[in-house]
Design an enzyme around this catalytic site. Structure first.
Site, PDB file in Angstrom:
ATOM      1  CD  GLU A   1       1.606  -2.037  -5.202  1.00  0.00           C
ATOM      2  OE1 GLU A   1       1.752  -2.917  -6.072  1.00  0.00           O
ATOM      3  OE2 GLU A   1       2.071  -0.886  -5.310  1.00  0.00           O
TER       4      GLU A   1
ATOM      5  CG  HIS B   1       2.340  -0.798  -9.170  1.00  0.00           C
ATOM      6  ND1 HIS B   1       3.073  -1.332  -8.144  1.00  0.00           N
ATOM      7  CD2 HIS B   1       3.250  -0.383 -10.087  1.00  0.00           C
ATOM      8  CE1 HIS B   1       4.361  -1.263  -8.431  1.00  0.00           C
ATOM      9  NE2 HIS B   1       4.484  -0.682  -9.608  1.00  0.00           N
TER      10      HIS B   1
END
Length: 630
Positions: A490, A513
């Site tokens: 990420e 997220h």
């Protein structure tokens, strides 16, 4: 030497948290049509006078003209100021009692409201040097005593000359007039007091910046109310933790720094060197290598549910307690899961995209109600179990699988294996932690168990799912729709591009997220985690720590608390007690709890003991960390 030390302390914004004349203005100008304008002018004049930009007598005269004050306003002012005494001053009342003969309040304020406040902490009224009001027959304030040196420019300097103090003189204050005493050679040191206000030009001239009275007492090796000044506890908060967390830490008196994004291992290894408390979310990796540089670290706060980004064992071996927020964002994740399931089963991600492209595709094909469908939950912890209840309430038949035996809620059915669950249900949603054993726990083999046209959600951890396998089954149609909120890799900040093989796939919801990223959840986390850390720092209590033995401790009263963290080996507590007994030290209370790695001993003792006792306790073989609290 001790009898030759004198302490000259300012009143406004030092002894109290506020400027008294500003507060008097709030009272005396109540109902006045120009109240707000006058109050702002008061603040400006105060700052100009304290900063040295305006001659003090001019500042004082102009402020009194704005006030329209009367004698009747003084008692409400005093009552207000009683509630605004600086927190660290109240905490160190014993200092004022012990040194009452050598503490002087020297202020450009007024005795009428200063004396009633300071004498409550033990300051002698005759040691208060300040201005006095002049009143007319109606009690209106008409001015001040112009013969008083404190009403004039350099008034504090002239007052110190008249006092002619013999010995060392320490000045504690927040303004330019306090610095002038040192500049005139009448004080050994000037301590810029910043607990309530910080003036940049004053800090530049200070011998020492003291964010609290605790700091002043600490650097001068004097008796103090707490074992260590809180301003010396450095806090580093990463990844945009909620503002409430920052505020709570600052109000506690800690030295708080924030960084909006995550840090990589090398960056964090450098930043963490002088940090006592670290706060992170899910992107920052706290590794053993980073912890090698964390010699001052006491506690870590994970402002999220998961702690797989933290090497918990390495933290244990460094004596670092870790706290998280296991419940604070569960509702947010549950609501996102329910919302995404409904969207996916109606094929809405594709329909929405088509509408934005001008396509009108009205069709019931591939759209389903959730009522009567089978939902499979993998991981029946705080989130999974709450999702079970909500999902059943809106019509799902709920099935779950967990390695640990968990009580089924409502009508949920426990499956004996992952394969059994995958083959039964219409929708699978993952809610497991990020432990190493869970890496790629869902891959080609597991996805092949799904029924044709199933739906799949991963709101847990990115490394749990093999995304290449997921892509394959979405493209084949076995998975009719998916929602993914977490990814193996990420971006560290919002400025980095998100890259994934999943981009562009049909009926796929990709989110950054944000499962727990609601205002409510982040506020809850921002309040919960600091509370646990502060309790640990202040009392040694480890309730809800994810790696330390959990101890809920009584309030510390009239004793010193010794905190001994050691490798879990026999004989440590006996060794501690032998040292205490050999030094004739009475134990008020003692608490011990261990896990496989460490032992955690809390010993409350009487206050009177020699410093060498502490050194002996620190030297016990197997000691990891040692702290004294009072």
């Amino acid at each position: 030497m001790e009898n030759n030390r004198h302490f000259v302390i300012d009143f406004d914004s030092t002894f109290t948290q506020v400027e008294a004349l500003d507060v008097l203005g709030e009272i005396s100008l109540e109902g006045h049509p120009e109240k707000e304008q006058r109050l702002q002018k008061l603040v400006d004049l105060t700052n100009q006078g304290m900063g040295g930009q305006l001659a003090f007598r001019d500042s004082l005269s102009q402020r009194l003209e704005l006030l329209d004050a009367n004698r009747k306003h003084l008692q409400p002012l005093i009552e207000n100021l009683r509630q605004k005494v600086s927190v660290s001053f109240v905490r160190n009342e014993d200092f004022f009692k012990e040194y009452r003969d050598r503490i002087y309040i020297v202020s450009n304020g007024f005795k009428e409201f200063i004396v009633p406040i300071v004498q409550e902490l033990g300051v002698k009224p005759e040691n208060v040097f300040a201005n006095t009001f002049e009143f007319d027959e109606n009690g209106d304030v008409t001015g001040f005593d112009h013969d008083n040196v404190l009403s004039s420019n350099n008034g504090k300097v002239e007052q110190l000359k008249r006092l002619d103090l013999k010995g060392d003189v320490y000045v504690i204050g927040d303004g330019y007039t306090d610095y002038e005493i040192k500049a005139a050679g009448l004080a050994n040191k000037f301590y810029a007091f910043t607990e309530n206000v910080s003036r940049e030009n004053i800090l530049e001239n200070a011998d020492h910046i003291t964010p609290s009275l605790d700091e002043f007492l600490y650097v001068n090796k004097m008796n103090k109310a707490i074992s260590y000044p809180k301003n010396r506890i450095k806090v580093l908060l990463l990844e945009n933790v909620h503002a409430d967390a920052v505020d709570i830490m600052k109000k506690e008196g800690y030295n708080v720094s924030t960084i909006s994004g995550a840090l990589d291992e090398e960056e964090l290894s450098e930043k963490i060197k002088d940090v006592s408390i670290l706060g992170i979310r899910s992107k920052t990796q706290l590794t053993a290598k980073v912890l090698e540089n964390a010699n001052r670290l006491i506690a870590v706060g994970a402002f999220c549910i998961g702690t797989n980004q933290i090497d918990l064992e390495a933290c244990l071996n460094k004596g670092v307690a870790v706290f998280n927020a296991p419940f604070s964002n569960t509702r947010s994740v549950v609501e996102l899961a329910i919302g995404e399931i409904i969207l996916l089963m109606r094929n809405l991600p594709d329909r929405i995209a088509e509408m934005h492209q001008g396509q009108w595709n009205k069709s019931a094909k591939g759209s389903y109600e959730i009522r009567g469908k089978k939902l499979g939950i993998v991981g029946y912890g705080n989130i999974g179990s709450q999702l079970s209840v909500v999902a059943e309430a809106i019509g799902f038949d709920v099935y779950y699988y967990d390695l640990v035996e968990k009580l089924a809620l409502g009508n949920a059915t426990k499956c004996s294996s992952l394969e059994e669950l995958f083959k039964i249900v219409d929708v699978v949603t993952l809610h497991v932690d990020g432990r190493k054993e869970n890496t790629n726990m869902i891959g080609d083999k597991q996805l092949s168990w799904l029924k044709e046209g199933s739906f799949f959600l991963n709101l847990a951890r990115g490394q749990v799912v093999d995304v290449d396998a997921l892509k394959k089954y979405i493209e084949s149609g076995r998975i009719a729709g998916a929602g993914v909120d977490v990814f193996p890799k990420e971006p560290k900040t919002n400025q980095e591009e998100f890259q994934s093989v999943l981009r562009g796939l049909p009926n796929l919801i990709l989110t950054p997220h944000i499962g727990g990223s609601t205002e409510e959840a982040q506020e809850n986390i921002g309040n919960f985690v600091p509370g646990k850390i502060i309790n640990y720092i202040n009392t040694g209590g480890t309730t809800n720590s994810v790696n330390f033995p959990n101890l809920q401790l009584p309030t510390l009263e009239n004793a010193h608390r010794l905190i001994h963290i050691h490798h879990n080996k026999p004989g440590i507590i006996a060794h501690i007690n032998r040292i205490l007994a050999a030094n004739d030290i009475n134990i008020v209370g003692q608490y011990l709890k261990t896990n496989e790695t460490i032992g955690y001993v809390i010993t409350d003792i009487d206050k009177e003991y020699d410093d060498h006792v502490i050194e002996e306790l620190k030297a016990i073989q197997g000691t990891i960390k040692f702290r004294v609290l009072y």
